[in-house]
Design an enzyme around this catalytic site. Structure first.
Site, PDB file in Angstrom:
ATOM      1  N   ASP A 121       0.870  -1.189   0.000  1.00  0.00           N
ATOM      2  CA  ASP A 121       0.000   0.000   0.000  1.00  0.00           C
ATOM      3  C   ASP A 121       0.902   1.232   0.000  1.00  0.00           C
ATOM      4  O   ASP A 121       1.753   1.401   0.874  1.00  0.00           O
ATOM      5  CB  ASP A 121      -0.880  -0.046   1.255  1.00  0.00           C
ATOM      6  CG  ASP A 121      -1.931   1.048   1.273  1.00  0.00           C
ATOM      7  OD1 ASP A 121      -3.008   0.818   1.823  1.00  0.00           O
ATOM      8  OD2 ASP A 121      -1.661   2.156   0.768  1.00  0.00           O
ATOM      9  N   ASP A 163      -3.772   2.355  -5.265  1.00  0.00           N
ATOM     10  CA  ASP A 163      -2.440   2.336  -4.653  1.00  0.00           C
ATOM     11  C   ASP A 163      -2.191   1.107  -3.790  1.00  0.00           C
ATOM     12  O   ASP A 163      -1.348   1.146  -2.906  1.00  0.00           O
ATOM     13  CB  ASP A 163      -2.211   3.618  -3.856  1.00  0.00           C
ATOM     14  CG  ASP A 163      -2.905   3.593  -2.499  1.00  0.00           C
ATOM     15  OD1 ASP A 163      -3.939   2.904  -2.370  1.00  0.00           O
ATOM     16  OD2 ASP A 163      -2.408   4.247  -1.574  1.00  0.00           O
ATOM     17  N   GLU A 164      -2.938   0.030  -4.028  1.00  0.00           N
ATOM     18  CA  GLU A 164      -2.688  -1.159  -3.211  1.00  0.00           C
ATOM     19  C   GLU A 164      -2.936  -2.450  -3.962  1.00  0.00           C
ATOM     20  O   GLU A 164      -3.716  -2.478  -4.932  1.00  0.00           O
ATOM     21  CB  GLU A 164      -3.533  -1.117  -1.939  1.00  0.00           C
ATOM     22  CG  GLU A 164      -5.013  -1.081  -2.195  1.00  0.00           C
ATOM     23  CD  GLU A 164      -5.810  -1.152  -0.892  1.00  0.00           C
ATOM     24  OE1 GLU A 164      -5.886  -2.228  -0.291  1.00  0.00           O
ATOM     25  OE2 GLU A 164      -6.328  -0.099  -0.483  1.00  0.00           O
TER      26      GLU A 164
HETATM   27  P1  TTP Z   1      -5.585   5.269   0.995  1.00  0.00           P
HETATM   28  O1  TTP Z   1      -4.593   4.173   0.744  1.00  0.00           O
HETATM   29  O2  TTP Z   1      -6.774   4.960   1.831  1.00  0.00           O
HETATM   30  O3  TTP Z   1      -4.860   6.497   1.697  1.00  0.00           O
HETATM   31  P2  TTP Z   1      -3.458   7.184   1.430  1.00  0.00           P
HETATM   32  O4  TTP Z   1      -2.636   6.415   0.449  1.00  0.00           O
HETATM   33  O5  TTP Z   1      -3.688   8.621   1.085  1.00  0.00           O
HETATM   34  O6  TTP Z   1      -2.792   7.160   2.863  1.00  0.00           O
HETATM   35  P3  TTP Z   1      -2.163   5.943   3.686  1.00  0.00           P
HETATM   36  O7  TTP Z   1      -0.729   6.320   3.894  1.00  0.00           O
HETATM   37  O8  TTP Z   1      -2.922   5.908   4.953  1.00  0.00           O
HETATM   38  O9  TTP Z   1      -2.327   4.701   2.863  1.00  0.00           O
HETATM   39  O10 TTP Z   1      -6.114   5.833  -0.389  1.00  0.00           O
HETATM   40  C1  TTP Z   1      -5.327   5.887  -1.559  1.00  0.00           C
HETATM   41  C2  TTP Z   1      -5.656   7.130  -2.358  1.00  0.00           C
HETATM   42  O11 TTP Z   1      -7.034   7.139  -2.711  1.00  0.00           O
HETATM   43  C3  TTP Z   1      -5.415   8.420  -1.598  1.00  0.00           C
HETATM   44  O12 TTP Z   1      -4.087   8.890  -1.723  1.00  0.00           O
HETATM   45  C4  TTP Z   1      -6.417   9.350  -2.213  1.00  0.00           C
HETATM   46  C5  TTP Z   1      -7.552   8.469  -2.660  1.00  0.00           C
HETATM   47  N1  TTP Z   1      -8.687   8.597  -1.723  1.00  0.00           N
HETATM   48  C6  TTP Z   1      -9.707   9.485  -2.023  1.00  0.00           C
HETATM   49  O13 TTP Z   1      -9.676  10.149  -3.066  1.00  0.00           O
HETATM   50  N2  TTP Z   1     -10.747   9.621  -1.143  1.00  0.00           N
HETATM   51  C7  TTP Z   1     -10.819   8.912   0.032  1.00  0.00           C
HETATM   52  O14 TTP Z   1     -11.771   9.059   0.806  1.00  0.00           O
HETATM   53  C8  TTP Z   1      -9.746   7.978   0.330  1.00  0.00           C
HETATM   54  C9  TTP Z   1      -9.781   7.189   1.615  1.00  0.00           C
HETATM   55  C10 TTP Z   1      -8.723   7.855  -0.565  1.00  0.00           C
HETATM   56 CA    CA Z   2      -2.315   4.185   0.625  1.00  0.00          CA
END
Ligand code: TTP
Ligand code: CA
Length: 366
Positions: free
Chosen positions: A9, A109-110
């Site tokens: 992730d 992103d995962e």
């Molecule tokens: P996530 O993997 O949930 O979050 P993140 O990568 O920003 O942070 P973390 O370090 O905790 O993993 O989400 C991946 C991407 O998806 C995030 O960068 C932006 C997008 N996203 C949105 O657009 N809206 C949302 O509500 C969420 C949760 C994510």
């Molecule tokens: Ca992430």
């Protein structure tokens, strides 16, 4: 042989991409937003970097509220550019796909991955492979990620959550029980606020407590399927396999140039192996493409692209070779800066049987 499953992730993905593109943002709160356009600040936060999260900003928060919390802390508020993040995501998934046995992307992103065969079930080798994955993403995109390794998807996902940001958690089969037991049940994949409340009403707070609950009691409360899942998840015995992601939608190759340059010829020459790689991918997957794209990553790490779309799908190496120099020519004329990295992408993939005859594809669509 014990299963070896991973979950990768990317950290604060959209915001980190913006930081990489603009290093002066490092150390400041960065918020990536979707503006609805109704009023100047209407819309919500997509994501925020860790600095901004420290002030209580998070995904889904109204922009107005985020700005209030960050007032006086020199924040940068950026409009989300989905296409940019998607192109980077595609390149990373493509690269990951080559490093693991099976890759199952589950979001922009995962991804889950299975490395049972390539590690021979050895968790020490699994850790080394996780380290190479982290290093590869850092080398090619300058991005950090978090990785969890375990014997099931649920365990791997818990591992990557716990490793955030930028770490690796390896949970070997022997340590799974002691790893899971003390954690809150709400941390389990698929357990939201509603289930958490229901579990609390049954006197269950930790994963260890959940694991000791009788299957009948769980099935009575949550139904056969979800009840069964909860118990399996809590004991790290969920058996859902990692399945290869959807059909590829594109193939790409990016290289770091021998030196920063604006010369389209230099870029094309250094991509010669990349073209061969793409040709190999097209052949082995039985695909043809409609669009070829030249990708340039400039010295300021911004990404520029130029594409050409054909009317019908083609799979000809010579055609890529003919089109790419012209695209790089245009790119370098408009970029205004030197290139650090250069790449090629073919997209709009179709099965080769649908292909039409040679003269037709020589006629560009636009
Ligand atoms: P996530 O993997 O949930 O979050 P993140 O990568 O920003 O942070 P973390 O370090 O905790 O993993 O989400 C991946 C991407 O998806 C995030 O960068 C932006 C997008 N996203 C949105 O657009 N809206 C949302 O509500 C969420 C949760 C994510
Ligand atoms: Ca992430």
């Amino acid at each position: 042989m014990p299963k070896v499953i991973g979950h990768v992730d990317l950290d604060y993905f959209y915001a980190q991409v913006e930081e990489v593109e603009n290093p002066s943002l490092k150390g400041r709160p960065v918020v990536v937003c979707v503006f609805s356009g109704r009023t100047e600040d209407s819309g919500v936060v997509s994501t925020a970097n860790y600095k901004a999260r420290g002030f209580g900003v998070h995904s889904g928060m109204p922009i107005v509220q985020a700005k209030k919390r960050l007032k006086g802390h020199d924040p940068e508020v950026i409009r989300m550019d989905h296409e940019k993040y998607e192109a980077i995501s595609n390149r990373i998934m493509e690269e990951l796909g080559q490093m693991v046995d099976v890759l199952e992307p589950t979001g922009i992103d995962e991804a889950f991955f299975d490395i049972t065969n390539s590690t021979g079930g050895d968790y020490t080798r699994a850790r080394r492979l996780a380290e190479s994955i982290k290093a590869a993403i850092m080398k090619s995109e300058n991005l950090t990620c978090s990785i969890g390794i375990g014997r099931s998807k649920v365990v791997a996902k818990l591992g990557s959550d716990m490793a955030k940001p930028g770490g690796i958690t390896v949970i070997s089969p022997g340590t799974t029980k002691s790893f899971l037991e003390p954690l809150d049940a709400s941390k389990l994949y698929g357990v939201g606020p509603k289930t958490t409340t229901a579990l609390e009403e049954m006197g269950i707070r930790t994963i260890g407590e959940l694991a000791k609950t009788s299957p009948t009691e769980l099935e009575r409360r949550f139904g056969r399927k979800f009840g069964g899942y909860l118990l399996a998840a809590a004991t790290g015995t969920d058996a859902d396999p990692v399945v290869a992601g959807l059909e590829p939608t594109q193939f790409s190759r990016i290289v770091t140039l021998g030196r920063d340059t604006r010369d389209p010829k230099e870029m094309t020459e250094q991509l010669s192996e990349g073209v061969q790689y793409i040709q190999g991918k097209l052949t082995s997957s039985g695909k043809s493409f409609k669009t070829v794209t030249a990708i340039g990553i400039l010295v300021d790490l911004s990404t520029k692209t130029k594409s050409k779309t054909f009317e019908t799908a083609v799979s000809d190496l010579t055609l890529i070779r003919e089109t790419v120099p012209a695209l790089f020519d245009e790119l370098s004329r408009t970029a205004g800066k030197e290139f650090r990295r250069a790449g090629i992408r073919v997209s709009g993939l179709e099965d080769v049987e649908n292909q039409t005859s040679l003269p037709e594809f020589l006629r560009p669509a636009r």
